[in-house]
Design a protein around this motif. Structure first.
Motif, PDB file in Angstrom:
ATOM      1  N   HIS A  12      -3.921 -64.685 -33.849  1.00 62.20           N
ATOM      2  CA  HIS A  12      -4.200 -63.419 -34.533  1.00 62.20           C
ATOM      3  C   HIS A  12      -4.691 -62.298 -33.617  1.00 62.20           C
ATOM      4  CE1 HIS A  12      -3.528 -65.697 -38.132  1.00 62.20           C
ATOM      5  NE2 HIS A  12      -4.574 -66.469 -37.918  1.00 62.20           N
ATOM      6  N   ILE A  13      -4.829 -62.534 -32.321  1.00 60.85           N
ATOM      7  CA  ILE A  13      -5.268 -61.477 -31.403  1.00 60.85           C
ATOM      8  C   ILE A  13      -4.334 -61.457 -30.196  1.00 60.85           C
ATOM      9  CG2 ILE A  13      -7.122 -60.619 -29.922  1.00 60.85           C
ATOM     10  CD1 ILE A  13      -9.126 -61.970 -31.773  1.00 60.85           C
ATOM     11  N   LEU A  14      -3.816 -60.273 -29.869  1.00 62.32           N
ATOM     12  CA  LEU A  14      -2.898 -60.143 -28.739  1.00 62.32           C
ATOM     13  C   LEU A  14      -3.346 -58.998 -27.839  1.00 62.32           C
ATOM     14  CD1 LEU A  14      -0.206 -60.773 -27.245  1.00 62.32           C
ATOM     15  CD2 LEU A  14       0.880 -59.103 -28.759  1.00 62.32           C
ATOM     16  N   TYR A  15      -3.482 -59.302 -26.560  1.00 58.24           N
ATOM     17  CA  TYR A  15      -3.786 -58.289 -25.542  1.00 58.24           C
ATOM     18  C   TYR A  15      -2.536 -58.120 -24.688  1.00 58.24           C
ATOM     19  CZ  TYR A  15      -5.747 -56.265 -21.253  1.00 58.24           C
ATOM     20  OH  TYR A  15      -5.990 -55.475 -20.151  1.00 58.24           O
ATOM     21  N   SER A  16      -1.952 -56.909 -24.662  1.00 55.45           N
ATOM     22  CA  SER A  16      -0.731 -56.639 -23.911  1.00 55.45           C
ATOM     23  C   SER A  16      -1.031 -55.748 -22.720  1.00 55.45           C
ATOM     24  CB  SER A  16       0.310 -55.947 -24.800  1.00 55.45           C
ATOM     25  OG  SER A  16       0.729 -56.803 -25.830  1.00 55.45           O
ATOM     26  N   HIS A  32      -0.539 -57.627 -41.686  1.00 56.13           N
ATOM     27  CA  HIS A  32      -1.110 -56.316 -41.346  1.00 56.13           C
ATOM     28  C   HIS A  32      -1.704 -56.381 -39.941  1.00 56.13           C
ATOM     29  CE1 HIS A  32      -0.608 -55.317 -45.528  1.00 56.13           C
ATOM     30  NE2 HIS A  32      -1.559 -56.137 -45.944  1.00 56.13           N
ATOM     31  N   ILE A  33      -1.595 -55.276 -39.214  1.00 59.21           N
ATOM     32  CA  ILE A  33      -2.108 -55.234 -37.841  1.00 59.21           C
ATOM     33  C   ILE A  33      -3.053 -54.049 -37.662  1.00 59.21           C
ATOM     34  CG2 ILE A  33      -1.487 -54.856 -35.414  1.00 59.21           C
ATOM     35  CD1 ILE A  33       1.074 -56.382 -35.910  1.00 59.21           C
ATOM     36  N   PHE A  34      -4.203 -54.322 -37.090  1.00 62.31           N
ATOM     37  CA  PHE A  34      -5.155 -53.303 -36.651  1.00 62.31           C
ATOM     38  C   PHE A  34      -5.100 -53.283 -35.129  1.00 62.31           C
ATOM     39  CE2 PHE A  34      -9.876 -52.511 -35.704  1.00 62.31           C
ATOM     40  CZ  PHE A  34      -9.708 -51.131 -35.670  1.00 62.31           C
ATOM     41  N   GLY A  35      -4.764 -52.130 -34.548  1.00 57.86           N
ATOM     42  CA  GLY A  35      -4.558 -52.095 -33.106  1.00 57.86           C
ATOM     43  C   GLY A  35      -5.212 -50.907 -32.426  1.00 57.86           C
ATOM     44  N   PHE A  36      -5.300 -51.024 -31.102  1.00 59.89           N
ATOM     45  CA  PHE A  36      -5.903 -49.978 -30.280  1.00 59.89           C
ATOM     46  C   PHE A  36      -5.099 -49.833 -28.990  1.00 59.89           C
ATOM     47  CE2 PHE A  36      -9.188 -48.904 -26.941  1.00 59.89           C
ATOM     48  CZ  PHE A  36      -9.305 -47.574 -27.298  1.00 59.89           C
ATOM     49  N   ILE A  37      -4.710 -48.600 -28.654  1.00 58.91           N
ATOM     50  CA  ILE A  37      -3.999 -48.328 -27.408  1.00 58.91           C
ATOM     51  C   ILE A  37      -5.038 -47.995 -26.343  1.00 58.91           C
ATOM     52  CG2 ILE A  37      -2.188 -47.007 -26.264  1.00 58.91           C
ATOM     53  CD1 ILE A  37      -1.208 -48.584 -28.684  1.00 58.91           C
ATOM     54  N   ILE A  38      -5.183 -48.848 -25.356  1.00 62.81           N
ATOM     55  CA  ILE A  38      -6.168 -48.637 -24.295  1.00 62.81           C
ATOM     56  C   ILE A  38      -5.648 -47.609 -23.286  1.00 62.81           C
ATOM     57  CG2 ILE A  38      -7.499 -49.740 -22.445  1.00 62.81           C
ATOM     58  CD1 ILE A  38      -7.185 -52.383 -24.018  1.00 62.81           C
ATOM     59  N   SER A  39      -4.399 -47.777 -22.858  1.00 63.68           N
ATOM     60  CA  SER A  39      -3.785 -46.833 -21.915  1.00 63.68           C
ATOM     61  C   SER A  39      -2.275 -46.832 -22.132  1.00 63.68           C
ATOM     62  CB  SER A  39      -4.120 -47.199 -20.471  1.00 63.68           C
ATOM     63  OG  SER A  39      -3.643 -48.495 -20.140  1.00 63.68           O
ATOM     64  N   ASP A  57      -5.857 -44.181 -29.332  1.00 59.29           N
ATOM     65  CA  ASP A  57      -5.515 -44.208 -30.758  1.00 59.29           C
ATOM     66  C   ASP A  57      -5.780 -45.578 -31.375  1.00 59.29           C
ATOM     67  OD1 ASP A  57      -4.670 -41.600 -30.733  1.00 59.29           O
ATOM     68  OD2 ASP A  57      -2.520 -42.052 -30.748  1.00 59.29           O
ATOM     69  N   PHE A  58      -6.349 -45.540 -32.574  1.00 59.93           N
ATOM     70  CA  PHE A  58      -6.476 -46.739 -33.407  1.00 59.93           C
ATOM     71  C   PHE A  58      -5.391 -46.651 -34.477  1.00 59.93           C
ATOM     72  CE2 PHE A  58     -10.704 -46.006 -31.709  1.00 59.93           C
ATOM     73  CZ  PHE A  58     -11.094 -47.269 -31.296  1.00 59.93           C
ATOM     74  N   ARG A  59      -4.714 -47.750 -34.727  1.00 61.11           N
ATOM     75  CA  ARG A  59      -3.607 -47.705 -35.678  1.00 61.11           C
ATOM     76  C   ARG A  59      -3.647 -48.883 -36.631  1.00 61.11           C
ATOM     77  NH1 ARG A  59       1.485 -49.178 -31.621  1.00 61.11           N
ATOM     78  NH2 ARG A  59       0.709 -51.210 -30.942  1.00 61.11           N
ATOM     79  N   PHE A  60      -2.987 -48.694 -37.763  1.00 61.74           N
ATOM     80  CA  PHE A  60      -2.849 -49.748 -38.763  1.00 61.74           C
ATOM     81  C   PHE A  60      -1.379 -49.848 -39.131  1.00 61.74           C
ATOM     82  CE2 PHE A  60      -2.464 -51.292 -43.100  1.00 61.74           C
ATOM     83  CZ  PHE A  60      -3.278 -52.418 -43.087  1.00 61.74           C
ATOM     84  N   LEU A  61      -0.826 -51.057 -39.081  1.00 61.09           N
ATOM     85  CA  LEU A  61       0.572 -51.295 -39.419  1.00 61.09           C
ATOM     86  C   LEU A  61       0.642 -52.226 -40.619  1.00 61.09           C
ATOM     87  CD1 LEU A  61       1.949 -51.955 -35.804  1.00 61.09           C
ATOM     88  CD2 LEU A  61       1.770 -49.764 -37.005  1.00 61.09           C
ATOM     89  N   ARG A  62       1.384 -51.818 -41.624  1.00 61.12           N
ATOM     90  CA  ARG A  62       1.506 -52.597 -42.848  1.00 61.12           C
ATOM     91  C   ARG A  62       2.417 -53.802 -42.638  1.00 61.12           C
ATOM     92  NH1 ARG A  62       3.655 -50.012 -48.563  1.00 61.12           N
ATOM     93  NH2 ARG A  62       2.757 -51.561 -49.978  1.00 61.12           N
ATOM     94  N   ARG A  63       2.163 -54.882 -43.325  1.00 64.05           N
ATOM     95  CA  ARG A  63       2.950 -56.114 -43.187  1.00 64.05           C
ATOM     96  C   ARG A  63       4.343 -55.973 -43.809  1.00 64.05           C
ATOM     97  NH1 ARG A  63       2.762 -60.284 -47.475  1.00 64.05           N
ATOM     98  NH2 ARG A  63       1.887 -59.359 -49.368  1.00 64.05           N
ATOM     99  N   LYS A  80      -1.757 -50.795 -21.866  1.00 70.34           N
ATOM    100  CA  LYS A  80      -2.650 -51.834 -22.365  1.00 70.34           C
ATOM    101  C   LYS A  80      -2.947 -51.578 -23.842  1.00 70.34           C
ATOM    102  CE  LYS A  80      -5.064 -52.512 -17.932  1.00 70.34           C
ATOM    103  NZ  LYS A  80      -6.381 -52.495 -17.248  1.00 70.34           N
ATOM    104  N   SER A  81      -2.943 -52.648 -24.614  1.00 71.22           N
ATOM    105  CA  SER A  81      -3.263 -52.519 -26.031  1.00 71.22           C
ATOM    106  C   SER A  81      -3.852 -53.819 -26.570  1.00 71.22           C
ATOM    107  CB  SER A  81      -2.013 -52.156 -26.840  1.00 71.22           C
ATOM    108  OG  SER A  81      -1.100 -53.246 -26.859  1.00 71.22           O
ATOM    109  N   ILE A  82      -4.549 -53.701 -27.686  1.00 66.04           N
ATOM    110  CA  ILE A  82      -5.100 -54.857 -28.391  1.00 66.04           C
ATOM    111  C   ILE A  82      -4.603 -54.802 -29.826  1.00 66.04           C
ATOM    112  CG2 ILE A  82      -7.185 -56.053 -29.169  1.00 66.04           C
ATOM    113  CD1 ILE A  82      -8.697 -54.711 -26.890  1.00 66.04           C
ATOM    114  N   SER A  83      -4.120 -55.931 -30.336  1.00 60.61           N
ATOM    115  CA  SER A  83      -3.636 -56.002 -31.720  1.00 60.61           C
ATOM    116  C   SER A  83      -4.279 -57.190 -32.427  1.00 60.61           C
ATOM    117  CB  SER A  83      -2.111 -56.158 -31.752  1.00 60.61           C
ATOM    118  OG  SER A  83      -1.471 -55.045 -31.150  1.00 60.61           O
ATOM    119  N   ILE A  84      -4.800 -56.933 -33.617  1.00 60.35           N
ATOM    120  CA  ILE A  84      -5.395 -57.990 -34.438  1.00 60.35           C
ATOM    121  C   ILE A  84      -4.573 -58.113 -35.711  1.00 60.35           C
ATOM    122  CG2 ILE A  84      -7.423 -58.738 -35.743  1.00 60.35           C
ATOM    123  CD1 ILE A  84      -7.817 -56.260 -32.924  1.00 60.35           C
ATOM    124  N   SER A  85      -3.955 -59.265 -35.938  1.00 65.72           N
ATOM    125  CA  SER A  85      -3.183 -59.476 -37.163  1.00 65.72           C
ATOM    126  C   SER A  85      -4.068 -60.136 -38.206  1.00 65.72           C
ATOM    127  CB  SER A  85      -1.934 -60.320 -36.887  1.00 65.72           C
ATOM    128  OG  SER A  85      -2.282 -61.585 -36.370  1.00 65.72           O
TER     129      SER A  85
END
Length: 269
Positions: A12-16, A32-39, A57-63, A80-85
């Motif tokens: 449920h957590i992805l660091y790209s 659903h995904i709650f994410g953050f763009i680091i760079s 940017d903080f973002r929310f993506l619908r399932r 770089k980004s972090i995504s929490i599903s």
């Protein structure tokens, strides 16, 4: 997903992390995904619309959405980004524990740019020791961090409850419009059936009534026609086109193309 060796994935957590334009592809957003763009920046095509998310940017993506994306690193740097599903079991648990339910159907955007706040920032910073170092996140801790993300979203954006706690499956929608919008996505017929609110048998039956051809033959024909146009009229290389139009394998694409048009794609330009 074209993941680099710097991707770090937990349940449920992805660091790209990408240092070049390798983060390009398509994805089925199952949760659903709650994410953050680091760079860097992330370009997304989702449900007929284009979205651009930038560093900070903080973002929310619908399932239950199909998306095509490109992850763009900054000049001389890394994307770089972090995504929490947020899985359905965890959401159901929170709904029951806190007596939070949907009060009206959600009709807004499927990708949301969220207003930044300190709770978001602190949450993402709390993940840094696990994502940037060698520390592993246990299954129990991962579950807690997902719950924390959901509760923070509810605290800061209470209107999201009508998305988060909507546990209904996709309803029956306009099949013709959906397929004409999404035929370039390389997913199987079961996925198309699910996303259009049908059983596989119902999908095939309705498809035949509308298009008078089998789904597989229709998909291949549409993708080959697009490929022909992109190569002949736009001057693109066949090796760059086959993935874009929905083929997964270049040799299969070349064979199907030559069979349809009597010439190999590499000789068309």
């Amino acid at each position: 997903m074209n993941a680099s060796e710097k991707d770090k994935r937990f349940p449920h957590i992805l660091y790209s992390c990408y240092s070049h334009k390798s983060g390009e592809g398509e994805q089925f957003i199952a949760d659903h995904i709650f994410g953050f763009i680091i760079s860097g920046e992330s370009e997304m095509y989702l449900n007929g619309k284009n979205y651009l998310f930038k560093a900070g940017d903080f973002r929310f993506l619908r399932r239950n959405q199909l998306t095509k994306y490109v992850k763009l690193p900054p000049v001389g740097g890394e994307y770089k980004s972090i995504s929490i599903s947020m899985d359905q079991n965890t959401l159901r648990s929170i709904s029951e524990e806190n007596n939070v339910t949907v009060d009206k159907p959600y009709t807004g955007e499927n990708a949301l740019l969220l207003k930044p706040n300190r709770l978001f920032t602190n949450y993402m910073e709390s993940l840094s020791p696990y994502l940037n170092g060698t520390t592993e996140i246990s299954k129990g801790l991962t579950s807690l961090k997902v719950k924390e993300a959901i509760l923070i979203l509810l605290e800061t954006n209470p209107e999201l409850k009508n998305i988060l706690f909507d546990f209904t499956e996709p309803g029956k929608i306009d099949l013709e419009a959906y397929m004409n919008e999404h035929y370039r996505f390389n997913v199987d017929l079961n996925r198309f059936a699910y996303l259009t609110g049908r059983s596989l048998a119902g999908f095939k039956r309705d498809f035949d009534k509308i298009f008078h051809i089998s789904p597989n033959r229709w998909l291949q024909q549409k993708r080959l026609d697009d490929a022909y146009f992109l190569i002949k009229e736009k001057g693109l290389r066949s090796s760059d086109v086959y993935l874009e139009v929905g083929f997964k394998d270049f040799s299969h694409f070349s064979f199907a193309f030559k069979k349809a048009f009597g010439i190999s794609p590499s000789r068309l330009a």
